[in-house]
Structures are given as C-alpha cells and as structure tokens.
Design a protein around this motif. Structure first.
Motif, PDB file in Angstrom:
ATOM      1  N   ALA A  63      44.027  49.400  46.577  1.00  0.00           N
ATOM      2  CA  ALA A  63      43.918  50.280  47.738  1.00  0.00           C
ATOM      3  C   ALA A  63      45.055  51.168  48.156  1.00  0.00           C
ATOM      4  CB  ALA A  63      43.287  49.669  48.874  1.00  0.00           C
ATOM      5  N   ASP A  64      46.216  50.632  48.211  1.00  0.00           N
ATOM      6  CA  ASP A  64      47.533  51.156  48.619  1.00  0.00           C
ATOM      7  C   ASP A  64      47.845  52.513  47.686  1.00  0.00           C
ATOM      8  OD1 ASP A  64      49.925  51.464  50.004  1.00  0.00           O
ATOM      9  OD2 ASP A  64      50.870  51.142  48.271  1.00  0.00           O
ATOM     10  N   ARG A  65      47.691  52.048  46.362  1.00  0.00           N
ATOM     11  CA  ARG A  65      47.927  53.025  45.479  1.00  0.00           C
ATOM     12  C   ARG A  65      46.837  54.255  45.166  1.00  0.00           C
ATOM     13  NH1 ARG A  65      49.870  51.641  39.300  1.00  0.00           N
ATOM     14  NH2 ARG A  65      50.237  53.719  38.370  1.00  0.00           N
ATOM     15  N   VAL A  66      45.646  53.681  45.270  1.00  0.00           N
ATOM     16  CA  VAL A  66      44.276  54.765  45.170  1.00  0.00           C
ATOM     17  C   VAL A  66      44.523  55.669  46.446  1.00  0.00           C
ATOM     18  CG1 VAL A  66      41.888  54.994  45.799  1.00  0.00           C
ATOM     19  CG2 VAL A  66      42.822  53.196  44.114  1.00  0.00           C
ATOM     20  N   PHE A  67      44.894  55.221  47.643  1.00  0.00           N
ATOM     21  CA  PHE A  67      45.003  56.057  48.773  1.00  0.00           C
ATOM     22  C   PHE A  67      46.072  56.898  48.721  1.00  0.00           C
ATOM     23  CE2 PHE A  67      46.091  57.034  53.122  1.00  0.00           C
ATOM     24  CZ  PHE A  67      44.956  57.767  53.732  1.00  0.00           C
ATOM     25  N   SER A  68      47.169  56.677  48.197  1.00  0.00           N
ATOM     26  CA  SER A  68      48.301  57.595  48.055  1.00  0.00           C
ATOM     27  C   SER A  68      47.993  58.810  47.082  1.00  0.00           C
ATOM     28  CB  SER A  68      49.414  56.646  47.586  1.00  0.00           C
ATOM     29  OG  SER A  68      49.859  55.841  48.430  1.00  0.00           O
ATOM     30  N   GLU A  69      47.202  58.396  46.015  1.00  0.00           N
ATOM     31  CA  GLU A  69      46.741  59.424  45.189  1.00  0.00           C
ATOM     32  C   GLU A  69      45.481  60.213  45.622  1.00  0.00           C
ATOM     33  OE1 GLU A  69      46.951  59.491  41.268  1.00  0.00           O
ATOM     34  OE2 GLU A  69      48.719  57.985  41.435  1.00  0.00           O
TER      35      GLU A  69
ATOM     36  N   VAL B 103      41.401  43.323  49.058  1.00  0.00           N
ATOM     37  CA  VAL B 103      42.919  43.345  49.310  1.00  0.00           C
ATOM     38  C   VAL B 103      43.623  42.564  48.375  1.00  0.00           C
ATOM     39  CG1 VAL B 103      44.359  42.175  51.173  1.00  0.00           C
ATOM     40  CG2 VAL B 103      42.084  43.120  51.998  1.00  0.00           C
ATOM     41  N   TYR B 104      44.599  43.519  47.927  1.00  0.00           N
ATOM     42  CA  TYR B 104      45.567  42.933  46.889  1.00  0.00           C
ATOM     43  C   TYR B 104      46.782  42.822  47.428  1.00  0.00           C
ATOM     44  CZ  TYR B 104      42.658  44.761  43.019  1.00  0.00           C
ATOM     45  OH  TYR B 104      41.799  44.962  42.037  1.00  0.00           O
TER      46      TYR B 104
ATOM     47  N   HIS C 183      48.286  51.468  56.435  1.00  0.00           N
ATOM     48  CA  HIS C 183      47.651  52.730  56.393  1.00  0.00           C
ATOM     49  C   HIS C 183      46.840  53.083  57.516  1.00  0.00           C
ATOM     50  CE1 HIS C 183      49.222  54.246  52.672  1.00  0.00           C
ATOM     51  NE2 HIS C 183      49.112  52.914  52.100  1.00  0.00           N
ATOM     52  N   LEU C 184      47.404  53.669  58.674  1.00  0.00           N
ATOM     53  CA  LEU C 184      46.741  54.250  59.718  1.00  0.00           C
ATOM     54  C   LEU C 184      45.292  54.676  59.564  1.00  0.00           C
ATOM     55  CD1 LEU C 184      46.414  53.729  62.873  1.00  0.00           C
ATOM     56  CD2 LEU C 184      47.519  55.902  63.005  1.00  0.00           C
ATOM     57  N   LYS C 185      45.215  55.630  58.686  1.00  0.00           N
ATOM     58  CA  LYS C 185      44.182  56.517  58.374  1.00  0.00           C
ATOM     59  C   LYS C 185      42.713  55.616  57.702  1.00  0.00           C
ATOM     60  CE  LYS C 185      46.057  61.074  57.641  1.00  0.00           C
ATOM     61  NZ  LYS C 185      46.487  62.043  56.755  1.00  0.00           N
ATOM     62  N   LEU C 186      43.198  54.650  56.970  1.00  0.00           N
ATOM     63  CA  LEU C 186      42.182  53.527  56.350  1.00  0.00           C
ATOM     64  C   LEU C 186      41.847  52.621  57.580  1.00  0.00           C
ATOM     65  CD1 LEU C 186      43.525  52.906  52.680  1.00  0.00           C
ATOM     66  CD2 LEU C 186      41.408  54.330  53.419  1.00  0.00           C
ATOM     67  N   THR C 187      42.798  52.026  58.244  1.00  0.00           N
ATOM     68  CA  THR C 187      42.363  51.015  59.145  1.00  0.00           C
ATOM     69  C   THR C 187      41.806  51.486  60.460  1.00  0.00           C
ATOM     70  OG1 THR C 187      44.744  50.928  60.146  1.00  0.00           O
ATOM     71  CG2 THR C 187      44.089  49.198  58.145  1.00  0.00           C
ATOM     72  N   SER C 188      41.819  52.724  60.553  1.00  0.00           N
ATOM     73  CA  SER C 188      41.319  53.435  61.839  1.00  0.00           C
ATOM     74  C   SER C 188      39.745  53.469  61.446  1.00  0.00           C
ATOM     75  CB  SER C 188      41.852  54.706  62.189  1.00  0.00           C
ATOM     76  OG  SER C 188      41.421  55.647  61.187  1.00  0.00           O
TER      77      SER C 188
END
Length: 196
Positions: free
Chosen positions: A43-49, A68-69, A76-81
C-alpha cells in the motif's frame, strides 16, 4: 486513448478503485475523484504512485480496504483518515506483531483519531494475533503495553480492564479496547471507536 483525459475540467468519478499491483501505469492527464479504495499490494508504494492522480477532495475516503505489508502505511494521513478502514494481513508470513503494528504505531493512529473530526460511531478494528505465533502470555503482555503507553501518553485518559477512553479535540471520546476476535487465527482485535 489517453486523449479522452486531456483538458478535462472535472475529475473522473470513481466509486471503487481496486489495485493489485505495486507499480501502476496510469494514463497521463488522468485525474480521479475516488470514494473507496481497495489496495491488494504494498500500500505504501501504491499510494505514492497513485497520489498525484487523485483529486484532493476525495479525502477522507469513504472506505479503505488494505493489506498490511509494513507499518509505514499508518504514517499516510490521507489513507488513515478514511471514514471506514479494513486492514488485513496477506498471509501467515507475518511472524512478528511489531512487523505489522507496534505499540508506537497504535499511538500514531490514536493521535490521528483524536485530532481528526471523525463522527460519533466511527470505528476501526485490527486483528492482532495468530495462535501459532503468540501464546496467551505474550498476547496479554502486548495488550498491557498498549494500555500502559496510552496512560503515559494521554494524561486525561481513563483506563479500565483492556480498555481506555481518551478525550478527542472535538468534544467526543475515543474508546480503545481489546475485544475477542471470534476466530482461531485472530482471537483478539484492537478496536477504536468514537463515543459521545
């Protein structure tokens, strides 16, 4: 094909965006208004892209479903909001709780929930343990460490047996508790819920 996205005045409306790859090849000029997102990759990489293609008014998302990897996703505030969040483990390769969600990661989430304007009734649940990996003593120790850290970090919190209530910045209370998960593989959930 990409010309249909050129010179658009409004973003493309997307009810549910599902991604299962880490490197995305998105059409130049694509601009999306998203309601819900399922991320079945890192998810971290996907969201950055993907972040540059998502209209800012999409946040907070209505719902986020993510595997969760790595605990970096919680930064990531935008995701966890998102109003509703579902976190899953991909498989049984996660042998360490700290590799998924440490006590400090919980504190990051709690601080975000305290400062965000989440409505009464909003909730978050995270399945913690696998019985092959953790015995009852280790599980209990982890739960105790979570609540010790809450008591130390949030001076106005009220603690009980396997729960704590913390005042938010918006006149509500955040209840953090350990609840039975009802499944053999995930016997415990940590639950956060906004109360009046």
């Amino acid at each position: 094909m990409h010309r249909i996205f050129e010179n658009r005045r409004h973003p493309v409306a997307v009810k549910l965006l599902i991604t299962n790859v880490e490197i995305l090849r998105l059409t130049p000029g694509l601009w999306m208004q998203i309601e819900e997102m399922n991320i079945f990759a890192e998810a971290d990489r996907v969201f950055s892209e993907m972040a540059p293609y998502i209209e800012e008014s999409s946040y907070p998302l209505e719902k986020l479903h993510v595997f969760v990897y790595d605990s970096v996703i919680f930064k990531h505030l935008k995701l966890t909001s998102a109003k509703h969040i579902v976190f899953d483990r991909l498989d049984d390769d996660f042998d360490e709780v700290d590799g998924i969600l440490s006590v400090d990661d919980f504190m990051i989430l709690i601080k975000r929930w305290i400062s965000s304007e989440k409505q009464e009734g909003a909730s978050f649940s995270f399945a913690l343990f696998s019985p092959e990996t953790y015995d009852e003593i280790e599980m209990d120790e982890f739960h105790k460490n979570v609540f010790k850290k809450i008591k130390k970090t949030f001076k106005k919190s009220i603690s009980g047996h396997r729960y704590a209530q913390i005042p938010t910045n918006h006149g509500t209370m955040l209840k953090v508790s350990v609840e039975p998960g009802g499944e053999e593989e995930n016997p415990w959930n940590i639950v956060m819920q906004i109360l009046s």
